[in-house]
Design a protein around this motif. Structure first.
Motif, PDB file in Angstrom:
ATOM      1  N   PRO A  75       0.813  -1.227   0.000  1.00 43.35           N
ATOM      2  CA  PRO A  75       0.000   0.000   0.000  1.00 43.35           C
ATOM      3  C   PRO A  75       0.842   1.270   0.000  1.00 43.35           C
ATOM      4  O   PRO A  75       0.512   2.234  -0.699  1.00 43.35           O
ATOM      5  N   GLY A  97       0.768   3.844  -3.084  1.00 45.38           N
ATOM      6  CA  GLY A  97       0.313   5.206  -2.840  1.00 45.38           C
ATOM      7  C   GLY A  97       1.350   6.239  -3.238  1.00 45.38           C
ATOM      8  O   GLY A  97       1.029   7.260  -3.852  1.00 45.38           O
ATOM      9  N   ALA A 157       1.640   6.237  -7.141  1.00 47.27           N
ATOM     10  CA  ALA A 157       0.439   6.819  -7.741  1.00 47.27           C
ATOM     11  C   ALA A 157       0.443   8.336  -7.594  1.00 47.27           C
ATOM     12  O   ALA A 157       0.077   9.066  -8.525  1.00 47.27           O
ATOM     13  N   LYS A 158       0.858   8.812  -6.433  1.00 43.66           N
ATOM     14  CA  LYS A 158       0.925  10.259  -6.218  1.00 43.66           C
ATOM     15  C   LYS A 158       1.980  10.884  -7.120  1.00 43.66           C
ATOM     16  O   LYS A 158       1.769  11.945  -7.714  1.00 43.66           O
ATOM     17  N   THR A 191      -2.272  -3.226  -9.007  1.00 44.35           N
ATOM     18  CA  THR A 191      -2.865  -2.118  -8.264  1.00 44.35           C
ATOM     19  C   THR A 191      -2.825  -0.816  -9.056  1.00 44.35           C
ATOM     20  O   THR A 191      -3.804  -0.055  -9.081  1.00 44.35           O
ATOM     21  N   PRO A 250       3.845   7.236   5.330  1.00 46.77           N
ATOM     22  CA  PRO A 250       2.818   6.660   4.458  1.00 46.77           C
ATOM     23  C   PRO A 250       1.640   7.611   4.317  1.00 46.77           C
ATOM     24  O   PRO A 250       1.364   8.418   5.214  1.00 46.77           O
ATOM     25  N   LEU A 251       0.941   7.541   3.219  1.00 46.92           N
ATOM     26  CA  LEU A 251      -0.145   8.471   2.946  1.00 46.92           C
ATOM     27  C   LEU A 251      -1.211   8.436   4.035  1.00 46.92           C
ATOM     28  O   LEU A 251      -1.769   9.466   4.406  1.00 46.92           O
ATOM     29  N   GLU A 252      -1.520   7.215   4.551  1.00 51.73           N
ATOM     30  CA  GLU A 252      -2.586   7.145   5.550  1.00 51.73           C
ATOM     31  C   GLU A 252      -2.193   7.868   6.838  1.00 51.73           C
ATOM     32  O   GLU A 252      -3.060   8.388   7.547  1.00 51.73           O
ATOM     33  N   ASP A 275      -5.468   6.752   0.481  1.00 50.71           N
ATOM     34  CA  ASP A 275      -4.562   5.924  -0.318  1.00 50.71           C
ATOM     35  C   ASP A 275      -5.408   5.153  -1.327  1.00 50.71           C
ATOM     36  O   ASP A 275      -5.692   3.977  -1.162  1.00 50.71           O
ATOM     37  N   THR A 276      -5.828   5.837  -2.376  1.00 50.40           N
ATOM     38  CA  THR A 276      -6.732   5.223  -3.354  1.00 50.40           C
ATOM     39  C   THR A 276      -6.044   4.158  -4.174  1.00 50.40           C
ATOM     40  O   THR A 276      -6.702   3.323  -4.795  1.00 50.40           O
ATOM     41  N   ALA A 277      -4.712   4.156  -4.216  1.00 55.34           N
ATOM     42  CA  ALA A 277      -4.022   3.155  -5.021  1.00 55.34           C
ATOM     43  C   ALA A 277      -3.906   1.821  -4.311  1.00 55.34           C
ATOM     44  O   ALA A 277      -3.675   0.801  -4.934  1.00 55.34           O
ATOM     45  N   ALA A 278      -4.028   1.824  -2.976  1.00 56.87           N
ATOM     46  CA  ALA A 278      -3.861   0.582  -2.233  1.00 56.87           C
ATOM     47  C   ALA A 278      -5.086  -0.288  -2.383  1.00 56.87           C
ATOM     48  O   ALA A 278      -6.218   0.170  -2.251  1.00 56.87           O
TER      49      ALA A 278
END
Length: 254
Positions: free
Chosen positions: A74, A78, A81-82, A115, A185-187, A193-196
């Motif tokens: 994840p 994330g 993806a960002k 993913t 981490p994004l979270e 974290d839409t990519a996870a």
């Protein structure tokens, strides 16, 4: 061609100390031939081991701080993806074909490709930019020393085979000059974290042995069982002969 090399938590098989995976050092060498300033990306509990990638040719290293027991997928998905949504998005993601920590499954590149919705090509031994913009030409290792040349569209993920060129010589000064950036981490930053991809619905099943593919003669590089462009009748005869030779006499019969 902006390139990222994924770095894992490799361990020395004798001492257990963190070290840079040789496959990933080879991936750095391939990246340096495509990108002036390739960067490494690691999701884990520290920079020991992976920081050696700077001495082998990385211009910088991004580390997502995670406990050693956390799934890195994840965080990696994330972060990438960002990055792909901004300026200077990575076009190529390189990684080793397997980890060296003792418990890796080797599935991270494939799960990451799934993913992020990216194509993935395994076992590269040589890479160069394609003649058409936005493409990559990869020499792929096949069975018994054969090679296959494949052109893929970017962005993509490529795993590196052990038959790729050896790593660039380590330079301590180059390692000292390299830039290391740590990230949360994004979270933890409160960002979605839409990519996870959630694996909450995963199901455990007992292992079931699968039948092995049996091959007599003939390989990807040529042989008695390799026929290129036969006529339909001849192709059908060859298939029936093969089934008969392997004892599959009632194939397709009721």
């Amino acid at each position: 061609m902006k390139t990222i090399v994924l770095l894992s938590d490799a361990r020395n098989p004798v001492s257990g100390r963190q070290q840079l995976s040789r496959l990933e050092a080879q991936a750095i060498g391939l990246a340096a031939g495509l990108c002036e300033k390739p960067r490494g990306l690691h999701a884990g509990s520290g920079e020991d081991g992976v920081s050696a990638g700077l001495g082998h040719g990385l211009a910088g290293l991004d580390i997502i701080d995670l406990p050693a027991t956390d799934d890195p997928l994840p965080a990696l998905a994330g972060f990438i993806a960002k990055a792909m949504g901004g300026a200077g998005a990575p076009e190529l993601i390189l990684c080793g074909r397997r980890g060296e920590g003792g418990e890796e499954t080797g599935l991270v590149p494939y799960r990451l490709a799934e993913t992020l919705g990216l194509p993935i090509l395994a076992d590269a031994v040589a890479i160069r930019a394609g003649e058409i913009a936005g493409t990559l030409v990869v020499d792929q290792a096949m069975a018994k020393g054969a090679r296959r040349r494949v052109t893929i569209k970017l962005p993509a993920i490529v795993t590196v085979h052990s038959l790729a060129p050896p790593p660039m010589p380590f330079a301590f000064g180059r390692m000292r000059r390299g830039e290391i950036r740590h990230h949360e981490p994004l979270e933890r930053l409160g960002l979605p974290d839409t990519a996870a991809r959630s694996d909450a619905s995963a199901e455990e099943r007992p292992h079931r042995a699968r039948p092995k593919l049996m091959r007599q003669s003939g390989t990807a590089s040529g042989g008695p069982n390799l026929h290129v462009g036969p006529e339909p009748d001849e192709a059908a005869r060859l298939i029936l002969d093969y089934l008969e030779a392997n004892g599959i006499r009632r194939y397709g019969s009721s």
